[in-house]
Design a protein around this motif. Structure first.
Motif, short mmCIF file in Angstrom:
data_model
loop_
_atom_site.label_atom_id
_atom_site.label_comp_id
_atom_site.label_asym_id
_atom_site.label_seq_id
_atom_site.Cartn_x
_atom_site.Cartn_y
_atom_site.Cartn_z
N GLU A 198 4.54 3.81 8.40
CA GLU A 198 4.05 3.14 7.20
C GLU A 198 2.78 3.83 6.71
OE1 GLU A 198 2.51 -0.84 7.71
OE2 GLU A 198 2.13 -0.48 9.84
N ASP A 210 -0.68 2.74 5.27
CA ASP A 210 -1.62 1.64 5.07
C ASP A 210 -2.74 2.16 4.17
OD1 ASP A 210 -3.53 -0.35 5.16
OD2 ASP A 210 -3.56 -0.53 7.35
N SER A 223 8.01 -0.64 -0.70
CA SER A 223 6.61 -0.75 -1.09
C SER A 223 6.41 -2.04 -1.89
CB SER A 223 6.18 0.44 -1.94
OG SER A 223 4.83 0.32 -2.33
N ASP A 259 1.22 -1.51 0.91
CA ASP A 259 1.63 -0.53 1.92
C ASP A 259 3.06 -0.06 1.70
OD1 ASP A 259 -0.83 -1.05 2.88
OD2 ASP A 259 -0.18 -2.15 4.66
N ARG A 269 6.49 1.66 3.44
CA ARG A 269 7.18 1.69 4.74
C ARG A 269 8.37 2.63 4.62
NH1 ARG A 269 8.16 1.67 9.55
NH2 ARG A 269 8.69 -0.08 10.89
#
Length: 699
Positions: A535, A537, A589, A694, A696
């Motif tokens: 991911e 962040d 997202s 975030d 992923r």
């Protein structure tokens, strides 16, 4: 016929080009006259500046990316100028990186790009009729074309023809003759016996009555009368062919004179040639890079001196839209280039070359002479890295790690750097941006051969270093067995929203002072492969080189606010990241549209002009679209959405099947296989504002 030493000479040429660029870049601005260069640095005998990491340079960007016209469009036919124009548009981010964005009517490349964006095709985009003769004859005509010479070894005419097509995107007249001359010179260098022969063969590929041919002959005649004084020749160029007579920011004719001067006075010595080209001033990195390509190819790998080769360490950065491709391993790139050369010449490549190249993975077999593949160590006092051209796992070649009297408690890290940060660079030149070469969930493997002379056991510990925390995560300790090949394999652990910036091994030994560890480890077949599971962040990202890590932005204003990425634009805009060769997978997202009506998730992106996107496409609509130099809707469904509300977008790709979901609900499904792999990203097809949570990525 393809030369037997094709790959080695191409490798040497590419190293020579980059050595010339790196030597000339610090003294490129016109303030650096030859007198100033000599006053500050004296007689040149090596790089004038020590870079931690040399930044991106347009003289390498163009050769690396514009040849991708043969990979993307002209795959089974003769290349046309417009194919290269499409590569310009697809791999460049508007206004940043790739080449000099000096302004419309000032920078030839910027002017040509704007012509292309308006819909003009090449070669009209670079013609003298369109842009004026001065603009058409600036130096860019010859500085982006080295790869065409390497693609057609010992075929100067073919190399010149393709170089002219490529240069015509932005240049004309003498700008094209420079492209033809340099590319033909590189092609001729594969078999020529002398530099004079290289020049003679290159001259055959340009009009004999052209100004370019005249300056070449003028330098040759001056050299014949004054064979030992290149400074006298440089003064002659200043007097008869200088910038006062050939205007614009950087005209090709004076610099062509310097290139020929450096070639003849350099006498086939790569170091001497690039040093002369740099000492002469004017466009130093361009000129030293071009002659470095020619003479590096001419001399072969033995002609690339350690003082110029070692700091390069088989690695450069570039500044395209793909942060993944911007971390460029030179041996891997050279293999791709040579394989393409075999393809366009309709010859079957050697089996060992095919076996040693994996386009979609990081794979280093150290088979090229002196290859290091960019490996580094944090303790060079104890672990000395050098190439070994004899010892290898399946074929000759490995990285030799010499262990110098290691004691208990000492530990050295030997690693491949998989992500780069602004802190490693001395300047902001051409704004390189990066996406990692390695991701959590991928597998790393390597072969290690231990040759131990004394001391107790030697252990290696696979590890990664987190680019956000800078902390090292070590995995299981492995005992190396002496005098045999040891296989190590491990999965990259979770980096919790950040990335690994180093992937490698820590070396240690419990050896006491009276029996210190002494020996060698040979590393071969270093391999990073498999699907990532990670991911991004945004709380762990930052803005570097005018982009939010690890993204590359194309138009719009992008930033970070409250641990989220933000975008605002009056026009369409997009941002790209991820593995360039990602195939099947799931990408998600969080998006909060604040204004505008077009907000989407990008996937299988091959550049700024080629990708899929799925998301909001007008009030009350969701669409799956393909951008192939123009946005086309593949499927539309009704869906009520609102501003200032957060949505979770998710795309799942399985072969040709594409599914798009919002907040866990499947909204649409479609089949399309035009783009089989690519980056992911975020976009607004029209002006607007959006916040992104975030991201992923899962297998």
């Amino acid at each position: 016929m393809i030369p037997n030493d094709y790959i080695e000479k191409t490798y040497a040429g590419f190293l020579g080009m980059n050595a010339g660029i790196r030597l000339g870049a610090p003294v490129e601005p016109t303030e650096w006259t030859p007198e100033m260069i000599k006053d500050v640095y004296g007689e040149l005998d090596g790089y004038v500046k020590d870079y931690e990491v040399f930044s991106a340079d347009d003289d390498a960007n163009g050769p690396v990316f514009f040849m991708r016209a043969l990979l993307d469009d002209a795959t089974d036919r003769e290349m046309e100028a417009q194919d290269v124009a499409r590569a310009w548009l697809n791999y460049s981010r508007e206004g940043i990186g790739m080449f000099w964005w000096g302004g419309d009517g000032i920078s030839t490349e910027h002017t040509a790009y704007l012509n292309l964006i308006k819909g003009m095709h090449a070669p009209e985009s670079g013609s003298a009729e369109t842009n004026g003769i001065i603009m058409a004859e600036q130096i860019g005509g010859q500085i982006f074309i080295d790869t065409w010479g390497w693609l057609f070894p010992d075929k100067p005419e073919k190399a010149a023809d393709y170089a002219e097509k490529a240069a015509s995107v932005s240049h004309d007249k003498n700008g094209l003759y420079g492209a033809r001359f340099i590319a033909a010179g590189i092609a001729a260098a594969y078999s020529a016996d002398t530099i004079k022969e290289v020049i003679e063969r290159a001259l055959k590929e340009i009009p004999s009555n052209s100004t370019y041919a005249k300056v070449v002959h003028a330098v040759l005649e001056f050299h014949q009368q004054n064979p030992d004084d290149f400074w006298a020749c440089r003064q002659y160029l200043e007097d008869e062919w200088g910038y006062d007579k050939y205007t614009g920011v950087c005209h090709i004719i004076p610099n062509a004179g310097v290139c020929v001067l450096a070639l003849v006075y350099g006498e086939g010595d790569l170091s001497k040639t690039i040093e002369i080209a740099t000492a002469c001033g004017w466009d130093t990195d361009c000129n030293a890079g071009n002659v470095g390509s020619i003479v590096g190819t001419f001399t072969g790998i033995s002609g690339v001196e350690k003082k110029y080769r070692e700091p390069i360490n088989d690695f450069i950065v570039t500044s395209s839209v793909s942060g993944y491709l911007n971390i460029l391993d030179i041996p891997t790139f050279v293999k791709s280039l040579v394989l393409l050369g075999y393809r366009v010449s309709d010859h079957a490549p050697p089996e060992e070359l095919v076996r040693g190249y994996k386009e979609e993975e990081v794979y280093f077999d150290f088979s090229l002479p002196g290859a290091t593949h960019g490996f580094k160590t944090d303790l060079p006092f104890k672990t000395i890295l050098k190439p070994n051209d004899k010892i290898g796992y399946q074929s000759e070649g490995s990285l030799e790690i010499f262990i110098d009297r290691m004691l208990e408690g000492e530990k050295s890290h030997v690693y491949y750097q998989t992500f780069y940060r602004r802190e490693s660079f001395n300047d902001e030149k051409y704004k390189p941006v990066f996406a990692p070469k390695a991701y959590s969930g991928q597998t790393v493997s390597a072969k290690l051969y231990l040759e131990q002379y004394r001391g107790k056991e030697i252990y290696v510990i696979p590890y990664i270093r987190n680019t956000f925390t800078k902390e090292v995560t070590e995995l299981e300790t492995i005992l190396l067995h002496n005098e045999e090949w040891n296989t190590i394999s491990f999965k990259i652990p979770d980096t919790y929203g950040s990335f690994a910036e180093e992937v490698g091994i820590a070396i240690k030994s419990p050896s006491p002072r009276d029996n210190r560890a002494f020996g060698k480890i040979f590393l071969d077949e270093f391999h990073i492969h498999g699907s990532g599971d990670y991911e991004i962040d945004f709380a762990k990202q930052t803005v570097e080189f005018m982009s939010v890590t690890p993204f590359a932005h194309h138009r719009g204003q992008w930033g970070l606010e409250n641990d989220r990425m933000t975008a605002e634009s009056d026009t369409d805009c997009a941002s790209f990241s991820g593995h360039y060769y990602m195939r099947d997978g799931m990408i998600s997202s969080q998006l909060k549209p604040l204004s505008g009506t077009h907000h989407a998730l990008i996937f299988h992106a091959l550049g700024t002009q080629k990708y899929y996107q799925a998301g909001f496409a007008g009030e009350g609509k969701v669409a799956l679209q393909i951008n192939d130099f123009g946005l086309q809707t593949l499927k539309t469904v009704e869906y009520h959405w609102e501003h200032d509300r957060e949505y979770l977008f998710e795309v799942e790709i399985r072969g040709a099947v594409i599914q798009f979901s919002i907040n866990g609900e499947k909204i649409l499904e479609h089949q399309d296989d035009r783009f089989a792999h690519g980056m992911f990203g975020l976009s607004m097809a029209k002006g607007g504002k959006c916040e992104y949570g975030d991201v992923r990525v899962r297998p």
